[in-house]
Design an enzyme around this catalytic site. Structure first.
Site, PDB file in Angstrom:
ATOM      1  N   TYR A  73      49.280  54.723   2.239  1.00 67.71           N
ATOM      2  CA  TYR A  73      49.729  55.891   1.759  1.00 67.71           C
ATOM      3  C   TYR A  73      50.431  55.648   0.396  1.00 67.71           C
ATOM      4  CZ  TYR A  73      49.290  58.097   6.085  1.00 67.71           C
ATOM      5  OH  TYR A  73      48.670  58.573   7.248  1.00 67.71           O
ATOM      6  N   TYR A 186      38.672  54.608   9.683  1.00 67.93           N
ATOM      7  CA  TYR A 186      39.960  54.497   9.878  1.00 67.93           C
ATOM      8  C   TYR A 186      40.343  52.917  10.597  1.00 67.93           C
ATOM      9  CZ  TYR A 186      42.269  59.034  10.175  1.00 67.93           C
ATOM     10  OH  TYR A 186      42.998  59.973  10.007  1.00 67.93           O
ATOM     11  N   VAL A 235      41.291  83.906  -2.576  1.00 67.50           N
ATOM     12  CA  VAL A 235      40.453  83.873  -3.444  1.00 67.50           C
ATOM     13  C   VAL A 235      39.069  84.180  -2.916  1.00 67.50           C
ATOM     14  CG1 VAL A 235      39.128  82.326  -4.954  1.00 67.50           C
ATOM     15  CG2 VAL A 235      41.689  82.233  -5.181  1.00 67.50           C
ATOM     16  N   THR A 485      45.308  62.768   6.505  1.00 72.53           N
ATOM     17  CA  THR A 485      46.382  62.217   5.897  1.00 72.53           C
ATOM     18  C   THR A 485      47.037  62.809   4.769  1.00 72.53           C
ATOM     19  OG1 THR A 485      45.219  60.537   4.511  1.00 72.53           O
ATOM     20  CG2 THR A 485      45.600  59.967   6.910  1.00 72.53           C
TER      21      THR A 485
END
Length: 529
Positions: A73, A186, A235, A485
């Site tokens: 991350y 993954y 939108v 994620t």
């Protein structure tokens, strides 16, 4: 140096994490004026799929929760290092989250539970020779050879009876019909979790739910810069300049009151579009009422389909949103007065709230799992109120104890099913006496990002030929990274800003844990546990 961007405007279609992150990078790294950044959201609240709401009187609800990880991350942590904590002076949101997580480490003692209520020894992966060989082959297969393939098409029946599958599936919400391409991503990206999937020690927890711990601090920072938020506005179309380039000239919209309008873009203005939201068309029930299944016309996918028909290079949304019967699952949040239920779960699991992560009832027909977070999980949650969250991957199947599909169950019926899986039937009456609410949530497209597809079905963050449009969602193609994620959203946004504006700064690269000899050796040993 002259700021060439201070008079440009930027329009974000969608108010999720990617848009908030993009706004931060525009202000702090590109010199945009906050008042010239416009974030447009269909819902009455920003945050997208990072949500958390409710009250002590009516119960709390999170549709879902995203797993964080300290060792990966990369861009998420870079972003949150820039955002001040709402609660602790002079530290960042990143430092606040990591301090909380280190003080409340995760070590699941009841990761898998069988039909008899027995907590299983989940340390063994349960692989046979064929399982190991198929995993090894997948690890080294070129991902470009995996278009449209499913996990089921790669592995034999035995694989889907292993402890590994039950844990990997429920940690990340896989289905057997999910795309093999994403599964391979993954395996590489989360290889550190492979050896600790039974304890989930790699899970990083936020002090509160992710809306209050992540979204609100970013929103406050953007408010400080004067960023313009427009809520309850959908939108409906993007207009493009004629020719082969991709240049957005206008944004058409419809407000909740029915008013329609158009925002025109001037030369140099930018448009960032969240092309697909996994919580589109979600619906909440309550203790007495099932959540409704409403898959028709998801707004973000509908808009993506409309503009993809106008310009090449904007992706192909059809594989992701055309089969809601495959992409849906059910979550629920239970709120109680007092902590009796949590005390029973703690005694059962030997995990205090916040330390256990997922508990999965592997033999349950719904493939039900629950998470008991550290309390309080909501800022307005008082000491006499406790909550936990759960979900079922197979909501169309008949319950084991409540003889109804999960999709047709009220919150009370879902709680009844859980009580029986925990073998707490003798306490059912007293448990229910303490219920404030159990809120079921149906999400038709929550697993849409895992659907089998061709690699080219996802557009690039900045499509080829684009002069002012970027796509920032879980449905863009980012080399090596994995969807579903927080990192993917932030990486997409940062890539979009730097690429469109030619900013000479690096996006944090994907950490190559899958190339470290020590990590690979540990993974190999894990496969033989």
């Amino acid at each position: 140096m002259e700021n060439t961007n201070e008079n440009k405007h930027a329009y974000f279609v969608g108010g999720g994490l990617a848009s908030l992150a993009g706004a931060v990078y525009l202000v702090q790294d590109a010199g945009f004026k906050g008042r010239n950044i416009h974030i447009i959201e269909t819902l009455p609240v920003i945050g997208g799929s990072n949500d958390g709401s409710g009250s002590k009187q009516n119960g709390f609800v999170c549709r879902g929760g995203r797993m964080l990880n300290e060792e990966t991350y990369e861009n998420f942590w870079e972003l949150t290092s820039r955002i001040p904590s709402l609660d602790i002076p002079n530290i960042s949101v990143k430092d606040e989250i990591l301090a909380f997580d280190h003080a409340n480490p995760t070590h699941a003692n009841a990761r898998l539970i069988d039909k008899d209520g027995k907590i299983l020894d989940a340390h063994a992966m349960d692989f046979d020779y064929e399982d190991r060989m198929k995993l090894l082959k997948l690890f080294f297969t070129d991902e470009n050879e995996l278009d449209h393939l499913t996990i089921r098409e790669w592995f034999d029946d035995h694989f889907f009876t292993t402890n590994f599958w039950y844990m990997w599936q429920t940690t990340f919400a896989w289905q057997q019909w999910s795309g093999l391409f994403e599964f391979k991503r993954y395996i590489h990206r989360m290889i550190l979790e492979f050896s600790r999937i039974d304890t989930l020690e790699g899970v990083t927890r936020t002090p509160y739910n992710q809306y209050e711990s992540v979204i609100l601090p970013i929103k406050k920072e953007l408010d400080r810069y004067g960023v313009d938020f427009t809520l309850k506005r959908t939108v409906t179309d993007l207009e493009f300049e004629m020719g082969e380039t991709i240049t957005v000239t206008a944004i058409e919209y419809k407000d909740a009151d029915g008013h329609t309008g158009q925002m025109n873009l001037n030369p140099g203005d930018l448009c960032f579009f969240t092309n697909g939201c996994i919580t589109d068309n979600s619906n909440n029930g309550d203790y007495q009422t099932p959540a409704k299944y409403l898959p028709e016309n998801p707004p973000s996918f509908t808009l993506w389909q409309k503009i993809a028909a106008k310009k090449s290079g904007l992706g192909n949304p059809s594989p992701f949103f055309s089969k809601p019967q495959q992409t849906k699952w059910h979550s629920f949040t239970a709120t109680f007065k007092g902590d009796q239920m949590l005390k029973m779960i703690e005694a059962y699991s030997a995990n205090k709230p916040g330390s256990g992560a997922l508990m999965t009832f592997k033999d349950s027909s719904w493939r039900m799992s629950i998470v008991v977070s550290a309390q309080p999980h909501f800022r307005s949650q008082q000491e006499d109120t406790t909550i936990f969250w759960g979900y079922g991957l197979y909501p169309d199947l008949m319950g084991d104890f409540v003889k109804k599909p999960m999709i047709d169950c009220s919150g009370e019926e879902i709680l009844t099913e859980l009580i029986h899986h925990l073998h707490l039937e003798e306490h059912e009456f007293e448990i229910k006496q303490g219920v404030v609410n159990v809120i079921p949530v149906m999400m038709p497209y929550i697993d849409a990002l895992f659907q089998p597809h061709a690699k080219t079905d996802r557009p690039l963050v900045v499509p080829k030929g684009s002069t002012n449009l970027a796509m920032i969602s879980q449905f863009v193609e980012i080399a090596q990274d994995m969807v579903f994620t927080e990192e993917y959203s932030v990486r997409a946004a940062r890539t979009a800003v730097y690429s469109l504006l030619g900013i000479d700064k690096a996006v944090e690269p994907v950490t190559a844990h899958d190339k470290r000899p020590d990590v690979l050796a540990k993974a190999a040993l894990t496969a033989f546990r």
